[in-house]
Write a protein that holds these residues in place. Sequence first.
Motif, mmCIF file in Angstrom:
data_model
loop_
_atom_site.group_PDB
_atom_site.id
_atom_site.type_symbol
_atom_site.label_atom_id
_atom_site.label_comp_id
_atom_site.label_asym_id
_atom_site.label_seq_id
_atom_site.Cartn_x
_atom_site.Cartn_y
_atom_site.Cartn_z
ATOM 1 N N MET A 233 -60.187 -53.920 -4.319
ATOM 2 C CA MET A 233 -59.618 -53.976 -2.976
ATOM 3 C C MET A 233 -60.266 -52.948 -2.062
ATOM 4 N N PHE A 234 -60.410 -51.719 -2.551
ATOM 5 C CA PHE A 234 -60.974 -50.649 -1.715
ATOM 6 C C PHE A 234 -62.428 -50.898 -1.379
ATOM 7 N N ILE A 235 -63.223 -51.218 -2.374
ATOM 8 C CA ILE A 235 -64.665 -51.311 -2.202
ATOM 9 C C ILE A 235 -65.056 -52.459 -1.287
ATOM 10 N N THR A 236 -64.142 -53.414 -1.069
ATOM 11 C CA THR A 236 -64.421 -54.552 -0.186
ATOM 12 C C THR A 236 -63.789 -54.389 1.194
ATOM 13 N N ARG A 237 -63.294 -53.197 1.508
ATOM 14 C CA ARG A 237 -62.687 -52.961 2.837
ATOM 15 C C ARG A 237 -63.736 -52.669 3.898
ATOM 16 N N MET A 238 -64.948 -52.333 3.498
ATOM 17 C CA MET A 238 -65.968 -51.896 4.448
ATOM 18 C C MET A 238 -66.386 -53.005 5.382
ATOM 19 N N GLY A 239 -66.372 -52.686 6.678
ATOM 20 C CA GLY A 239 -66.862 -53.610 7.680
ATOM 21 C C GLY A 239 -68.214 -53.154 8.195
ATOM 22 N N GLU A 240 -68.683 -53.776 9.244
ATOM 23 C CA GLU A 240 -69.984 -53.466 9.827
ATOM 24 C C GLU A 240 -70.025 -52.025 10.335
#
Length: 308
Positions: A233-240
């Motif tokens: 969940m955390f590692i896929t929170r990054m946006g542009e």
Amino acid sequence: MFEQSITIKNISPMALLGVKDENLAFLEEHLGIRITARGPKLTIRGHKDRVNKSISLIEELIKVLGNGGQLTTKDIEYYLYAKNKKQNIIVLPDKVIKPRTANQTKYLEAIEKHVITIAIGPAGTGKTYLAVASAISALLSGEVARIILARPAVEAGESLGFLPGDYEEKVKPYLRPLYDAIYEMLPQKKIHNYMDNGIIEIAPLAFMRGRNLKDSFIILDEAQNTTHIQMKMFITRMGEGSRSVVTGDITQIDLPPSKSSGLVEIQSILKGIEGVSFMYLTAFDVVRHPVVEKIVRAYKKYEDGKDK
């Protein structure tokens, strides 16, 4: 031995040299030159390149003082490293932060070059401290618009339900180390302003769910206490425009034996992915009290023997 002189004009020599010549001594130490002061005249001796560099810096410092500024060794350090953009030095308003070991230097380089940096190592190796310093530097330079600091609120031996206070009061002790790092690096008034405006956010990991964090510097601390699902969940929170640092110590996992650590798993899951860097710090990188390094090594020796 090369020699060159400069005359201090329009300011008091004391303002430049400092109390008991402490600024002069600082310049000599950090620039590798010798300075002789006779009234307003300074004579600099040393390698030609260093002397020329010293003259340029001193001229800039004289301008600062001429505009009504003050000068301390911290100010000189700021102008010295900011002016020359010395690698691996983090220059903050009230603090200059330098790596203390070779691994810490590589760690800062990894954070600068990669989208995701995962730092694994024992307590006291600067994992969180250097990550927070990098985040503040990125914020102040305009590289990111905000900082998000998160930690899993693991009930290490205690039940949150039995602790007094509302949810915020219950999880605050888990977030305290992040607050401590921030408060050491920025003025309190500025921190409160940033937090009130959502520019700096310190929150339990659970608060990250469902978010898309753009133009952010995101740090996950104590990541050894994340589960598989939490880490994903955390590692896929990054946006542009964002970058992320994950820190933790896989020798101090507080999860129940039935649950796998997300930090242990991620080493194989993300291995070889471009933009992701793994940094491993050891007892040699401990920068707390010298006895802490010995304690870390002693525990490692004991645990390795126990495993065998």
